[in-house]
Design an enzyme around this catalytic site. Structure first.
Site, PDB file in Angstrom:
ATOM      1  N   HIS A   1       0.879  -1.138   0.591  1.00  0.00           N
ATOM      2  CA  HIS A   1      -0.196  -0.004  -0.524  1.00  0.00           C
ATOM      3  C   HIS A   1       1.107   1.422  -0.092  1.00  0.00           C
ATOM      4  O   HIS A   1       1.834   1.092   0.788  1.00  0.00           O
ATOM      5  CB  HIS A   1      -0.771  -0.379   1.307  1.00  0.00           C
ATOM      6  CG  HIS A   1      -2.031   1.211   1.460  1.00  0.00           C
ATOM      7  ND1 HIS A   1      -1.482   1.619   1.461  1.00  0.00           N
ATOM      8  CD2 HIS A   1      -3.291   0.764   1.408  1.00  0.00           C
ATOM      9  CE1 HIS A   1      -2.801   3.207   1.516  1.00  0.00           C
ATOM     10  NE2 HIS A   1      -3.930   2.271   1.786  1.00  0.00           N
TER      11      HIS A   1
ATOM     12  N   ASP B   1       3.475  -5.082   8.165  1.00  0.00           N
ATOM     13  CA  ASP B   1       1.856  -4.463   8.034  1.00  0.00           C
ATOM     14  C   ASP B   1       0.870  -5.154   7.986  1.00  0.00           C
ATOM     15  O   ASP B   1       0.077  -6.144   7.290  1.00  0.00           O
ATOM     16  CB  ASP B   1       1.639  -3.224   6.504  1.00  0.00           C
ATOM     17  CG  ASP B   1       0.472  -2.453   5.853  1.00  0.00           C
ATOM     18  OD1 ASP B   1      -0.152  -3.197   6.831  1.00  0.00           O
ATOM     19  OD2 ASP B   1       0.411  -2.312   5.273  1.00  0.00           O
TER      20      ASP B   1
ATOM     21  N   GLN C   1      -4.355  -5.709   6.848  1.00  0.00           N
ATOM     22  CA  GLN C   1      -5.761  -6.394   6.172  1.00  0.00           C
ATOM     23  C   GLN C   1      -5.716  -7.705   6.069  1.00  0.00           C
ATOM     24  O   GLN C   1      -6.126  -8.815   5.634  1.00  0.00           O
ATOM     25  CB  GLN C   1      -5.432  -6.798   4.620  1.00  0.00           C
ATOM     26  CG  GLN C   1      -5.427  -5.333   4.126  1.00  0.00           C
ATOM     27  CD  GLN C   1      -6.593  -4.765   3.552  1.00  0.00           C
ATOM     28  OE1 GLN C   1      -7.865  -5.610   4.512  1.00  0.00           O
ATOM     29  NE2 GLN C   1      -7.201  -3.479   3.031  1.00  0.00           N
TER      30      GLN C   1
ATOM     31  N   LYS D   1     -10.684  -0.886   9.808  1.00  0.00           N
ATOM     32  CA  LYS D   1     -11.158  -1.746   9.109  1.00  0.00           C
ATOM     33  C   LYS D   1     -11.304  -3.524   9.728  1.00  0.00           C
ATOM     34  O   LYS D   1     -12.020  -4.649   9.397  1.00  0.00           O
ATOM     35  CB  LYS D   1      -9.506  -2.481   7.696  1.00  0.00           C
ATOM     36  CG  LYS D   1      -9.510  -1.570   7.127  1.00  0.00           C
ATOM     37  CD  LYS D   1      -8.080  -1.888   6.941  1.00  0.00           C
ATOM     38  CE  LYS D   1      -8.107  -0.195   5.459  1.00  0.00           C
ATOM     39  NZ  LYS D   1      -6.886  -0.028   5.333  1.00  0.00           N
TER      40      LYS D   1
ATOM     41  N   CYS E   1      -4.630   2.725  -3.579  1.00  0.00           N
ATOM     42  CA  CYS E   1      -3.212   2.831  -2.418  1.00  0.00           C
ATOM     43  C   CYS E   1      -2.266   1.854  -3.393  1.00  0.00           C
ATOM     44  O   CYS E   1      -1.710   1.645  -2.027  1.00  0.00           O
ATOM     45  CB  CYS E   1      -3.958   3.236  -1.346  1.00  0.00           C
ATOM     46  SG  CYS E   1      -4.760   4.508  -1.271  1.00  0.00           S
TER      47      CYS E   1
HETATM   48  C1  LIG Z   1      -5.575   0.440   4.446  1.00  0.00           C
HETATM   49  C2  LIG Z   1      -4.568  -0.292   4.477  1.00  0.00           C
HETATM   50  C3  LIG Z   1      -3.711   1.186   4.727  1.00  0.00           C
HETATM   51  C4  LIG Z   1      -3.790   2.127   5.591  1.00  0.00           C
HETATM   52  O1  LIG Z   1      -4.269   2.557   5.934  1.00  0.00           O
HETATM   53  P1  LIG Z   1      -5.426   3.239   7.334  1.00  0.00           P
HETATM   54  O2  LIG Z   1      -6.389   2.769   7.950  1.00  0.00           O
HETATM   55  O3  LIG Z   1      -5.383   3.935   5.658  1.00  0.00           O
HETATM   56  O4  LIG Z   1      -4.090   4.168   8.153  1.00  0.00           O
HETATM   57  C5  LIG Z   1      -2.188   0.187   4.610  1.00  0.00           C
HETATM   58  N1  LIG Z   1      -1.806  -0.883   4.672  1.00  0.00           N
HETATM   59  C6  LIG Z   1      -2.768  -1.588   3.798  1.00  0.00           C
HETATM   60  C7  LIG Z   1      -2.534  -3.179   3.304  1.00  0.00           C
HETATM   61  C8  LIG Z   1      -4.032  -1.386   4.720  1.00  0.00           C
HETATM   62  O5  LIG Z   1      -4.836  -2.095   3.524  1.00  0.00           O
END
Ligand SMILES: *Cc1c(COP(=O)(O)O)cnc(C)c1O
Length: 406
Positions: A121, A199, A202, A225, A364
């Site tokens: 992302h 990260d 997801q 999320k 993104c």
């Molecule tokens: C949504 C997302 C982000 C960013 O998260 P925010 O809640 O917008 O700060 C970063 N990495 C991944 C894989 C995402 O899905």
């Protein structure tokens, strides 16, 4: 027992209509809906508890502090962190990744290397580019194959004593691909002293997370999320690492003593929580974890995997439909395009008319779109409350879009 109607009844928003049709919400990878138990906690916080935390001796301040610290311990358990003070409240994944890349600034010098992947992302790309600009370090990117699968032999080539950071997502938001982070972490530990950042934006909504078993140094995710309010998120960091690194924001809450001759910093987690936190949101994030625990991780995963398998099977029956990452191990996401229809938002607009919410565009992740030589995809993403009937509606909608646009 997994009772989908009982689960759906906990999400009032699922009862609403959009464009005269029952809402079919398939944009969960952008943000999930929130169950009433989470919304009730938000409401109760502001009607019964609102006070600033960690500094008042009055009753409300103490109660608010207790509730927020209880939530921290729920999240500690949720990711199996060793200590509750390794759990830092943030406003989301983006803030977490920026925080980490900032506090590592002094650890990098010219020609050091940061490894990320093609599947990241933008928020796991740009903060590292900024760190490279500050330090003269270089970014190396693990490529993917035509199925979107990471080519780990490149990681073997890249890893060296110059590698200072390896930062990858556990699940790709654009394609839903589950990356082999256990293998990436093992290779990195064996061949470098790099900090390992995961990260989990997801993966936290879908998987059981165990940061100790993973042996990552940092793990970040967003509350919104995974059934919690917007503006909530978590940064996990290993105790010794967080203790040794400098603070990020300066301000209230993060000091032990402050004078014009110099300031000493508070211990963890407060060193990284400058300013008044999102107390109500942070407490509600704990309620979201309670919700997920009540449903059960196994139920969540089994249901979402079944939805994905069903959606992919029926979408692929449509002639000229391509699923990106079709053969890769995935969770929660099916990302696709229709042959001859270059603009994914046209499909999204027709689906919206039918009450079906999907995401279209680059998600993104422009490098992935560049790799596949496309402007964007249509992305349907699933949560625990989605149904097979909703997928049938999606498939019907995509067929209709194909007839209208073809
Ligand atoms: C949504 C997302 C982000 C960013 O998260 P925010 O809640 O917008 O700060 C970063 N990495 C991944 C894989 C995402 O899905």
């Amino acid at each position: 027992m997994f009772d989908i109607q009982e689960i759906r009844s906990q999400f009032s928003i699922l009862d609403r209509e959009v464009n005269g049709k029952p809402l079919v919400y398939l944009d969960n990878a952008a943000t999930s809906q929130k169950p009433n138990s989470v919304l009730d906690v938000c409401h109760a916080y502001y009607t019964e508890l609102n006070a600033n935390v960690h500094r008042g001796i009055h009753t409300l301040s103490q109660l608010a502090t207790e509730e927020m610290e209880l939530s921290r311990r729920k999240i500690q358990k949720f990711i199996n962190a060793e200590h509750d003070f390794e759990v830092i409240f943030t406003k989301g994944t983006t803030e977490g990744l920026n925080l980490i890349s900032y506090i590592l600034t002094q650890k990098l010098k010219k020609d050091d290397e940061i490894i990320i992947s093609y599947l990241e992302h933008h928020s796991n790309i740009v903060p590292w580019q900024l760190l490279c600009e500050r330090t003269g370090a270089k970014l190396r990117v693990i490529p993917i194959d035509e199925n979107g699968i990471l080519q780990l032999d490149y990681l073997d080539q890249f890893l060296s004593e110059k590698t200072k950071v390896v930062s990858v997502n556990q699940v790709s938001n654009a394609l839903g691909i589950v990356n082999p982070i256990e293998e990436i972490i093992a290779k990195t530990r064996k061949n470098s002293d790099a900090y390992i950042v995961i990260d989990g934006a997801q993966s936290a909504p879908h998987f059981n997370i165990d940061v100790q078993k993973l042996d990552c140094d940092f793990f970040v995710f967003s509350g919104h999320k995974m059934y919690a309010p917007m503006g909530t998120g978590i940064l996990y960091g290993k105790r010794e690492i967080l203790e040794a690194l400098p603070p990020f924001h300066g301000g209230g809450e993060m000091i032990a003593t402050c004078s014009f001759d110099g300031t000493t910093y508070a211990g963890l987690p407060f060193k990284y929580e400058a300013g008044t936190p999102n107390v109500g949101g942070n407490i509600a994030l704990g309620a979201a974890v309670d919700f997920m625990n009540r449903v059960g991780h196994e139920n969540i995963q089994n249901h979402e995997n079944a939805l994905l398998e069903y959606a992919q099977r029926h979408l692929l029956e449509i002639e000229g439909l391509k699923v990106y990452g079709e053969k890769a191990k995935r969770t929660g996401v099916v990302s696709f395009n229709l042959e001859g229809i270059g603009i994914s938002s046209d499909v999204g607009m027709i689906l919206d008319k039918m009450g079906i919410a999907v995401r279209t565009g680059h998600h993104c992740t422009q490098p992935i779109m560049e790799f596949f030589n496309i402007a964007g995809t249509v992305r349907a993403s699933f949560a625990v409350y989605n149904t097979f009937e909703e997928i049938d509606l999606l498939v019907e909608g995509v067929k209709k879009a194909q007839r209208m646009l073809g």
